[in-house]
Structure formats: C-alpha cells, structure tokens
Scaffold this active site. Structure first.
Site, PDB file in Angstrom:
ATOM      1  CB  THR A 111      -0.862  -0.074   1.855  1.00 39.03           C
ATOM      2  OG1 THR A 111      -2.318  -1.789   1.318  1.00 39.03           O
ATOM      3  CG2 THR A 111      -2.156   1.318   1.009  1.00 39.03           C
ATOM      4  CG  ASN A 153       0.018  -3.916   7.330  1.00 41.51           C
ATOM      5  OD1 ASN A 153       0.869  -2.761   8.783  1.00 41.51           O
ATOM      6  ND2 ASN A 153       0.052  -3.833   6.165  1.00 41.51           N
ATOM      7  CB  SER A 156      -3.788  -5.137   8.221  1.00 39.00           C
ATOM      8  OG  SER A 156      -3.711  -6.503   6.984  1.00 39.00           O
ATOM      9  CB  SER A 157      -5.091  -2.991   2.180  1.00 37.67           C
ATOM     10  OG  SER A 157      -3.347  -2.256   2.560  1.00 37.67           O
ATOM     11  N   GLY A 383      -1.071 -10.373   0.315  1.00 44.39           N
ATOM     12  CA  GLY A 383      -0.080 -11.183  -1.154  1.00 44.39           C
ATOM     13  C   GLY A 383      -0.917 -12.737  -0.306  1.00 44.39           C
ATOM     14  CD  GLU A 385      -4.520 -13.248   4.447  1.00 48.71           C
ATOM     15  OE1 GLU A 385      -5.089 -14.086   4.521  1.00 48.71           O
ATOM     16  OE2 GLU A 385      -4.087 -12.804   4.558  1.00 48.71           O
TER      17      GLU A 385
HETATM   18  N1  LIG Z   1       8.606   3.029   1.968  1.00 50.84           N
HETATM   19  C1  LIG Z   1       8.436   2.484   3.248  1.00 50.84           C
HETATM   20  N2  LIG Z   1       9.238   3.643   4.359  1.00 50.84           N
HETATM   21  C2  LIG Z   1       8.762   2.886   5.449  1.00 50.84           C
HETATM   22  N3  LIG Z   1       8.219   2.724   6.081  1.00 50.84           N
HETATM   23  C3  LIG Z   1       7.649   1.925   5.363  1.00 50.84           C
HETATM   24  C4  LIG Z   1       7.747   1.586   3.928  1.00 50.84           C
HETATM   25  N4  LIG Z   1       7.000   0.777   3.568  1.00 50.84           N
HETATM   26  C5  LIG Z   1       6.108  -0.148   4.233  1.00 50.84           C
HETATM   27  N5  LIG Z   1       6.497   0.847   5.063  1.00 50.84           N
HETATM   28  C6  LIG Z   1       6.047   0.892   7.173  1.00 50.84           C
HETATM   29  O1  LIG Z   1       5.243  -0.735   7.004  1.00 50.84           O
HETATM   30  C7  LIG Z   1       4.018  -0.879   7.061  1.00 50.84           C
HETATM   31  C8  LIG Z   1       3.204  -2.295   6.302  1.00 50.84           C
HETATM   32  O2  LIG Z   1       3.239  -1.423   4.940  1.00 50.84           O
HETATM   33  P1  LIG Z   1       1.452  -1.552   4.154  1.00 50.84           P
HETATM   34  O3  LIG Z   1       0.915  -1.534   4.852  1.00 50.84           O
HETATM   35  O4  LIG Z   1       2.189  -0.647   2.692  1.00 50.84           O
HETATM   36  O5  LIG Z   1       1.872  -3.183   3.951  1.00 50.84           O
HETATM   37  P2  LIG Z   1       1.123  -4.188   3.330  1.00 50.84           P
HETATM   38  O6  LIG Z   1       1.978  -4.672   1.926  1.00 50.84           O
HETATM   39  O7  LIG Z   1       0.176  -3.414   2.091  1.00 50.84           O
HETATM   40  O8  LIG Z   1       0.012  -5.113   3.796  1.00 50.84           O
HETATM   41  P3  LIG Z   1      -1.329  -5.856   3.822  1.00 50.84           P
HETATM   42  O9  LIG Z   1      -0.580  -6.572   3.350  1.00 50.84           O
HETATM   43  O10 LIG Z   1      -1.795  -6.470   5.160  1.00 50.84           O
HETATM   44  O11 LIG Z   1      -1.822  -4.415   3.541  1.00 50.84           O
HETATM   45  C9  LIG Z   1       3.330   0.795   6.571  1.00 50.84           C
HETATM   46  O12 LIG Z   1       2.536   1.256   7.454  1.00 50.84           O
HETATM   47  C10 LIG Z   1       4.882   1.112   7.073  1.00 50.84           C
HETATM   48  O13 LIG Z   1       5.076   1.435   8.671  1.00 50.84           O
HETATM   49 MG   LIG Z   2      -1.792  -2.491   2.251  1.00 50.16          MG
END
Ligand SMILES: Nc1ncnc2c1ncn2[C@@H]1O[C@H](COP(=O)(O)OP(=O)(O)OP(=O)(O)O)[C@@H](O)[C@H]1O
Ligand SMILES: [Mg+2]
Length: 1037
Positions: A111, A153, A156-157, A383, A385
């Site tokens: 995300t 997370n 988490s989305s 992703g 699971e």
């Molecule tokens: N480029 C980045 N710089 C700094 N922190 C990051 C970065 N990418 C991710 N994070 C950290 O990691 C956390 C999780 O990232 P994100 O929510 O994008 O994961 P996701 O892959 O979308 O997970 P989910 O499938 O659970 O939604 C964010 O809240 C942030 O704290």
């Molecule tokens: Mg997400």
C-alpha cells in the site's frame, strides 16, 4: 550498468539481472547489504524489488521527485518513482494502458508503494487542481474504513484494490476509478487476539466530541462487543487515533462527500456498534432480546427502524409455505448469528457505497470520450496467506495470488519462452513452475473447486463435510489436493505455488452463501436513514460490488406498504435454494474482469519484501526473506530477464518510432527496414524475428538517446531555416517601408504647395459673402478650381505587417490568463450553483446569495482583509507598499471562489481558494480544509502557506476611504430593503460599530460595514464616495 568482466562489490549492483553469476545466496546477499545501507530498492531487469525499511527514509522528498522525472532508469538509482515514471512515459509514448502489479505478503509495503506511485504520477502530470488533491485523499478515506491493525501489519488493508488513474492522451489527469475486492467483513463483528476492528471505530471514539458521541449513542468504548479486544488502543494511542479522525474528516470534505452524507454515515456506524451490543436470552429453541430498552432501541433509532421489527428479524424466522406464513423461533446462537450477519451486511454495503461515491466524484467529465482516455492501473491486493487456521477467505486470497502469479509467469516466462522458440533462440535451460493446473482446479467448470462449492451451497442439506467428501471424490487424483486421513476431519491441504496451506472447511458453505436473515433487506430498504435505505435498495452485482439506483429513481420509491408486502414474500433463512451469486462466484467473476483489464495493458512489477516478522527497522532475517524470494519467482526472473529480450516491438511500431535513425532510405515497415535502422545505430545483440524486433531492455534507452539527438539536430536546423526566412522577410519589409516613406513625403509636399492657393480662394469667398449677406443663399460662389487628388500613401496589407512580438516580450495585458502564478487549476470549480461561470454577473450573484456570511464578522462588518472583484494587478498595486505577509482575500470574476493575495519579499503571491461540496474552504493544492474563510486566514497566520514558509501577517484594508471595491457585491434589492429597515432601527437604537447619521467618511474599522452603497442602489456599478445617510451594520446572513 554492472560490468560482466569484473564482479562489482556486493551491494553496488543496481540491476541484479546484469550479474553474470546469480544464485539464491547471491541474490539474498546483494539485497541484504543494500538494505543495511538503507538502499531498499533494487532492479531485477525491469522488475523492482522493494524491501520494507520500517523507518522513515528521506528518499521521497521534492528533490527525489525531480530526479525521477523522465529519467533513464539506468542513470538513476532504483526507486518506486522510477516505476511510476516508466509507466507514465510508456503510456504516453505507446498510447497504451499500463498496469502496475504490486505484490508481497501482508506488511511488505504494497500500500505504501502504491501511494508513492500515485503521488509521483500526479507530480509528473504537474496538475495542481482539486482533482489531484481528491485522488491523494482517497487513500486515507478508504484506509479508515478498510484497514485495521493485524498481527502482521499495523495498517493492514483488509480489502484488495485496483485503482485506475485516467489520463488524457497528452498525459493530463482526468479522473480515477477504484475497484475493491473481498472486504473482510467478518472483522466488523469479531477480531482475533492481538488484532483490531477497522480503524474507523476507534476514530469515532477518539475524534468525536462528547456531544457528537451522544448523538450517535456511542456509549462507553469499554462496553463495545464489536471491539473484541477492548478499547485499550484508545487510551494508548489517543492522539494518533484522533489525528486519524481529523485526516478522515479532511479527506471526506476534499473528495466531496456532502455534510448530510457524512452525518448519515456516522449515524449508521453508531447504529452498528449498538447493534453489536444487543444480547439475547433464552435457550437453543427460542430467544428474546435481553434488554429491549437498551442497545436495541438505540440501534433501531439510528438505523431508522422499528425496534420490534428489528428484534423480530433476529429472533424469528418467517417462511411462507403455500401462501401460509410460518414463524419459527430462533435459539440464542442463531439470533446472535443473525445480528452479526446484519452488521456485516450493513458495513459491507457502506464500504461499497463509499467506493461508489468516490468513483462518481472522481469520474472523468462525461464529455471526454472513452477513446481519448488512457490509464495506469495499480493493483494493491492481499499477498499469499498461510496462518495457523485457514478458512474460506484464505482460499479466495490465495486463489487471487495464484492468478497473479500466473499473470506474472505468462509475461515473464512463458511468453518469452514461446517467442524464443518461435524465433529459434535456445531457451532450454530456462525453466519455471507453471501454476496453471492449480488455477484450473479452482476455476474450472463444471467441476472446479469453486463450482463444487457453489453446487453444495445451493443444497440446503449439504454440510461442510459433505462438500469435502465430494471434493475428495473429484480431486483426489490431483497432486495438489489432499484431505486429512481422518475422514471425520474437516481439514484439507492445497499445494500452492508458494507452498502448502492447510485449510479447515468448517464454515465454507455458510461463508460462500453469505445470506441474510429473511426480511432484513426489505426492512432496511424502508429505513428512515436515507443512506441505509439507499444502499439496501441497490443490488449486488455479479462481481460482488454494489449497483446503486439513482436516489431519484422512480422504481426505488416504494411505499412502506409495498415494501412490507415484499418483506412478507421473502424466503426464510436456510431455506433458500435460489441460484443466487455466491461469494466465491462473485470473486471469480471479479478476478476474471481484473485479468481482462490487466491483459490489455503493459505490465510493470513491484515485488515487496518484508525483512522480518517483528516489523522492525534494521533487521534482515535471511530465512524469512529467502522464502518470500522463492515464492515470488525472483531467482528465475533474474535469470530470464538477463538472458531474454524484454522489449519486443512489432516491425510497424519499431519503424514508426525509429525510422528517423536510419542511415539509408527506408520506406516499408518490415524486417529489412528495421535491420537497416538498427545497423545504423551501432547497438549489438538485437534480433529480428518474423514479425517483431527483439531488444534487450537497455537497448531502448540507447535508441531513445539517439532519437533525442536527431530531434535536437532537427530543432537546430529548423531554427536556422526560420532565422533565414525571417531575415529575408524583414529585408522585404524594410524596402516596403522606404517606399511608403517616399509616398508620404510626396503627399506632404503636394499639400504644402497648394496651401497658399486654397487660403487665397477661401478668403475671397468669405469677403464675397460678407458683402452680399442677403443674396447669401442664392449667391453662386465662384467655381472653385478643382485640385488634383493628393497621392495617398499605400497602406500595407495585414500579411505584410511586422511580425507580432515574441511571447516573452511581456506585452500581454490579459489579467485573467495571468491570474495564478502559484496554482493554476485545470478543472472547473465543482460548485456550479448559479448562472454560467465565467461571467462577473454570475460571480456577483453567487456571492450575494451564498457568501455574505463568509466575508463578514459577527457584527455584520466585512473583514478587513476582504476585497471585491478586483484583478490580480490591482491587488498587487495595493500590496506593493505594504509589509511582508500583508494579505487580502478577493472574489474571482471568472469562477465561483476566492483568491488570496499576499506580499512576500520581492513580489506578490496569489492562491486560489475553492469551496468543497460540504461548504468548507480549501486553498487549491493544500491538503487542509477550513470551516470558513476566517478560519483559513487565522490558520495561515500561524502555519506557513507553502514550503517557503510564507505566513499571512496583517490584513490589507480597502485602498480608499471613498470607494469600496466590494460595492458591486453587496447591492441587491432585497439587501437594500434590509438596509432600509436596519436604518429605521438604527435611528432608534445606536449600535456599536454603526455609523452616526451624517457622518461623511467612515473610519477604517467601519469601512467593512455591510451596506448597500449609494451608487449601487441607483444602478451604478461602482461606489463613488461614502454611502451617506449613515448605514448601520446588517447582520450577516
Ligand atoms: N517505503 C516505506 N518507507 C517506510 N516505511 C514503510 C515503507 N513501506 C512500508 N512501510 C511500513 O510498513 C508498514 C506496512 O506497509 P503496508 O501497509 O504498505 O503493507 P501491505 O503490504 O500493504 O500490507 P497488507 O497486505 O497487510 O495491507 C507501513 O505502515 C509502514 O510503517
Ligand atoms: Mg496494504
């Protein structure tokens, strides 16, 4: 680019596809060393690997944004901005849709990556209008309702999304569309240990004040059943959660949700929490609501329902058999299930409605034809699971990941291999794991896993075990399906591309059916809450989204009685054998549609990697990362990208784009011509196939460089030729001017020669008239000798006039075009409420009818900073002599809105102010919304207005005591009447701030009084002189 001769030091290679030797260990080491230096991005060919830093890095600021603007990927370090840049320019160059697949497990950073891409894309198209702001604000909005803290997370989305950004063919952003997938509705009613409900429920408690909480009957957060793991986050993270609420509020205002919609939404959420607190007493055969005057009453009130009817739908099932209604009592457990089913349905539909609204508010204007739109889609979907307990949801999520892996394979491996084979390139050493069989196992008709599940779901007598039994019978021969040895067990295992996952079939049928207790939909269709009745009148489509009828749709306006009749006909829970769409079926259809879109676009891949399970910075767990690398096929990808030909334009495409590089004449777009072109460029290792040219991905950059040189040369040539032509024309014009000068001189000479003769004649005539006054009329003047016509100078034709001054000569006097040097919105203000925009009259009317209260203080006086419809130039004149930060707010003539002008060190700056549909104010380009203009001004007296740190200081009052520049805005007959009546009042009662009768000039404070000016009342367009007669202040409307 890394050299193949000598191995560059570990961590220095930006594109791992260029390494001569690459195995799993090398790949891991390279990523680890880079990660240790906070270099989180690495290329594998044109796939970007992003390792989550779990800390804030300074690589997303303005400086970096500028670096990744039309930059060659090989010349700048790998970055998520580079992928956005590549997709944007690839879209513009090829005029084809693009899609970016961002994958990785929960918490890997999908995300965040998607958000960075969107912000960079918006920056690339250099738009600063409200539309871009809206698109940026969609994320906090959707995250409030669709994200939650999980063990994997903190944000988490809990839904998948595909966001399509829509551009004009020139690259200007036109709108956006979001598709959502599989919201985890079950989270609303229950959360696993260590997890939370959706963010919104905590925001409500942290962000709303006591009075509002009372209005939505939120009660004590500790008593909420739907906050399964308690309300401790509200104590520990109060500030963050309250900020989250503020961000949501801002997002809703900016995206364009109306105040009424926001209110209805919060009311429904309040209802939902109260519904969760409804408890039942009784036994397994019958039940009743424990405290009918408690949460039930609140829930019914907020849902706009009758409490008895609501209780009935949860505790009694009604079936109609041969026209007869049979009521059956439900036990405590079934009543509780019915309550939770209602809550899930309400939340699911609310979420779909939000997405629907966003899509409506962000849709490109209807006048833009679909054929004029190109898109970049970004897929951010859950992703793979594999938990301790995996159920129906995990099966769907893992199916989506199988589908994405297949898409990836198709592009990266399979299509490459097939094409090489066709072109005679040896690719035997390149192998990959094809996951098509398991995908077919899920999707196949008539007997795939989902089809079988649907079939069983339509049998009322079927059970989860009978479904598993049938699966075993049908799939036992497949290598990736295995059920537990104990036939009474509901466990079974699927071998996914990413590894084995053990599922528990318990609840599969019920979750797939996702039915609501009979009569619930019909009951909610006639809810007094406009939003609830609206969303329950909509239908769930084949892909599981909500199709809403227009609120004005006639068909939707059912009477209460009609709806009751409908409710009676509703089939009972559990009885249904209707072939309605199941959740699995809907998900399958939505995946198919998504794949159709993605297959029609050029893909870009971002693989997100989570470096550790603890969500910690500076920690890289080798085994955890290796597992992720292997299941996203990175190693094979590395090899094949290095060995393969990433770019494969057709002869036609290649010829059209690069024909100017040919050293010999080429006319036909075929293989031979392409060969001629390529031979002339000096690049090596390309391949001419039967229909396409095969290029390494770095070849394209070299070709683009060469093309750039040719273009530069062409521009130089044009410059020289144009200069030559202009000089020639200038000479011609000079000669023409000399000719005309001579003609004029001749004419002047003629006049001076004949001047004496004419004067003489005139004097003679005058003397004659004087001598014979009586005969004057009859007198025949002596015939005047006709003079020859003067030689007139020749006027040059317009074609021969000297050329207009060049555009930078600063001769433009167009104040309107010049209006905004800081912010130039490209879209019209959505607030089209009065008249035709673009006319002064319309702006005046808009102001008079809606804005007076914005610009006046509580005393009815205009704020000192308020000015009328004045031009940017006039504003600048007014401000030049003023101190730094001195400011005015003026009304725009050509749109409904205001402009803010203020003085900085060496000039004035101008910002546009717009009004959101909810009636709040925003500086275009700024993320903060303000409830009124005064609040906006006050805010920027304390907080800088831009990155240069400019602050508003003192208000600049009216320029002259005699002439008010807002005079045009305040005169209407109605106001004149109000004015008169106030005058009468003021004759009796003297009010503070009012003027005493006969006062000739107003003091500075009094100039702001809202009064109809004399000239306006008499029809004049501008106030000249004081209003006379001492108008007292009118109360603001
Ligand atoms: N480029 C980045 N710089 C700094 N922190 C990051 C970065 N990418 C991710 N994070 C950290 O990691 C956390 C999780 O990232 P994100 O929510 O994008 O994961 P996701 O892959 O979308 O997970 P989910 O499938 O659970 O939604 C964010 O809240 C942030 O704290
Ligand atoms: Mg997400």
């Amino acid at each position: 680019m890394a050299s193949l001769a000598g191995r560059p030091p570990i961590g220095e290679v930006e594109d791992l596809a260029t390494l001569a030797r690459l195995d799993e260990q090398t790949l891991l080491k390279e990523l680890k060393v880079r990660y240790g230096r906070d270099t989180i991005y690495t290329y594998v060919g044109d796939i970007l690997v992003a390792v989550n830093p779990f800390k804030t890095l300074t690589i997303y600021d303005k400086k970096h944004t500028a670096v990744y603007r039309r930059a060659h990927k090989s010349q700048v370090p790998p970055h998520i901005f580079a992928i956005a840049d590549a997709s944007y320019h690839s879209m513009l160059d090829s005029q084809r849709n693009q899609c970016c697949v961002v994958s990785g497990e929960s918490g890997a950073g999908k995300t965040e990556s998607a958000k960075y891409m969107i912000s960079h894309l918006i920056d690339l198209c250099q738009g600063k209008s409200t539309l871009e702001q809206k698109i940026i604000q969609v994320n906090p909005l959707l995250e409030s309702f669709g994200n939650a803290q999980t063990v994997m997370n903190d944000n988490s989305s809990r839904f998948g999304k595909y966001i399509q950004l829509k551009f004009s063919r020139q690259g200007q952003i036109l709108g956006a569309k979001i598709s959502e997938y599989l919201l985890e509705k079950s989270r609303v009613v229950r959360q696993a240990p260590g997890e939370r409900n959706f963010h919104i429920f905590y925001y409500l408690f942290a962000g709303l004040d006591g009075e509002e909480q009372q209005k939505y009957k939120l009660g004590n957060p500790d008593d909420q059943r739907y906050l399964s793991n308690g309300s401790s986050p509200l104590k520990r993270y109060k500030k963050e959660l309250s900020n989250g609420y503020d961000a949501l509020q801002t997002a809703m205002d900016i995206v364009g949700f109306l105040a009424e919609e926001q209110e209805n939404l919060f009311v429904a959420l309040g209802g939902l929490l109260n519904l969760g607190n409804v408890r039942f007493e009784g036994d397994a055969d019958r039940s009743m609501v424990s405290d009918p005057d408690g949460p039930l009453k609140h829930a019914a009130f907020l849902f706009g329902l009758d409490p008895m009817q609501l209780a009935d739908t949860m505790t009694v099932s009604v079936t109609v058999t041969r026209g007869e209604q049979i009521r059956r009592n439900l036990g405590v457990q079934r009543a509780s299930d019915a309550r939770d089913a209602i809550a899930k349905a309400v939340y699911g539909r609310l979420f779909s409605w939000i997405v629907n609204r966003v899509n409506t508010l962000l849709a490109p204007e209807t006048k833009v034809s679909q054929t004029d739109i190109v898109e970049i889609g970004i897929l951010d979907i859950f992703g793979f699971e594999n938990f301790d307990q995996n159920s129906f949801e995990q099966a769907c999520i893992n199916l989506a990941n199988e589908q994405l892996q297949y898409f990836f394979n198709e592009h990266i491996f399979k299509m490459e291999l097939e094409e090489y084979k066709k072109e005679g390139i040896d690719a035997t050493k390149i192998t990959y794991e094809d996951n098509k069989p398991i995908l077919e196992f899920f999707m196949k008709k008539p007997i795939g896993f989902l089809a079988l599940l649907d079939e069983e779901s339509h049998f009322p007598q079927a059970t989860d075990l009978s479904f598993l039994e049938k699966s075993h019978t049908n799939f036992k021969k497949l290598p990736f399906f295995a059920r537990a040895k104990d036939t009474r067990s509901t466990l079974f295992t699927l071998s996914h591309y990413a590894g084995k996952v053990e599922y528990d079939a318990t609840g599969f049928l019920e979750k797939n059916r996702d039915t609501l207790p009979g009569g619930v939909v019909e009951m909610l269709q006639i809810s007094k809450n406009g939003l609830l009745s609206h969303i329950f009148r909509g239908t769930i489509t084949r892909t599981g989204t909500l199709a809403l009828q227009s609120r004005r749709d006639k068909g939707a306006r059912k009477t209460r009685m009609q709806s009751r009749a409908l409710a009676k006909k509703a089939p009972a829970a559990g009885k249904s054998v209707r072939k309605v769409m199941t959740v699995g079926g809907q998900f399958k259809s939505s995946l198919e549609i998504l794949m159709e879109k993605m297959n029609a676009a050029s893909p870009h891949f971002v693989r997100c990697i989570k470096p550790n399970r603890q969500k910690s910075a500076n920690l890289f767990e080798d085994d955890y990362v290796t597992a992720q690398l292997s299941y996203c096929g990175m190693l094979e990808t590395t090899r094949i990208r290095r060995e393969g030909y990433a770019m494969r334009p057709t002869f036609e495409e290649f010829f059209t784009r690069y024909k100017t590089l040919a050293k010999k004449k080429v006319t036909v777009p075929n293989g031979a011509s392409c060969r001629v072109i390529l031979e002339g460029t000096g690049i090596k290792n390309w391949h001419i196939g039967k229909t396409k040219v095969f290029l390494k991905y770095w070849h394209v950059e070299t070709l683009t460089d060469l093309l750039e040189k040719v273009h530069q040369a062409a521009t130089r040539l044009q410059k020289i030729v144009r200069g030559f032509l202009a000089k020639r024309r200038f000479k011609r014009l000079l000669a023409e001017a000399a000719k005309q000068r001579a003609a004029v001189e001749e004419f002047l000479e003629f006049i001076s020669k004949n001047e004496a003769k004419v004067t003489q004649k005139l004097q003679k005539l005058l003397a004659h008239d004087k001598a014979n006054p009586k005969n004057f009329d009859k007198a025949k003047a002596e015939p005047v000798q006709e003079l020859p016509p003067p030689p007139l100078p020749v006027v040059p034709s317009t074609a021969d006039l000297p050329p207009p001054p060049p555009p930078d000569s600063d001769e433009s006097d167009d104040d309107d075009l010049d209006e905004f040097e800081e912010v130039i919105p490209k879209r019209a203000n959505p607030n089209k409420r009065f008249g035709r925009q673009g006319t002064k009259a319309a702006s005046v009317r808009w102001f008079q009818e809606t804005q007076v209260s914005q610009t006046t203080t509580a005393n009815g006086q205009f704020h000192e900073w308020f000015h009328g419809i004045i031009t940017r130039r006039a504003a600048e004149q007014m401000l030049t002599s003023k101190p730094i930060g001195c400011f005015i707010v003026r009304v725009s003539e050509s749109r409904f809105g205001y402009s803010l002008s203020f003085r900085v060190a060496d000039r004035c700056k101008h910002y546009m102010i717009d009004q959101t549909p909810s009636g709040k104010f925003i500086i275009v380009g700024e993320p903060k919304v303000h409830k009124n203009l005064a609040a906006l001004v006050a805010y920027h007296q304390k907080n800088p207005i831009n990155e240069q740190g400019d602050l508003l200081t003192v208000a600049c009052g009216q320029d002259s005591d005699e002439e008010l520049d807002y005079a045009d805005l305040v005169a209407t007959s109605q106001q004149a009447k109000m004015l008169q009546s106030s005058r009468d009042t003021s004759a009796r009662v003297s009010r503070p701030g009012g003027r005493s009768p006969g006062m000739a000039h107003r003091s500075r404070q009094q100039r702001g009084v809202f009064a109809a000016p004399a000239s306006s009342r008499s029809g004049g367009s501008r106030l000249k002189g004081p209003t006379g007669g001492g108008a007292p202040p009118l109360p603001p409307r």
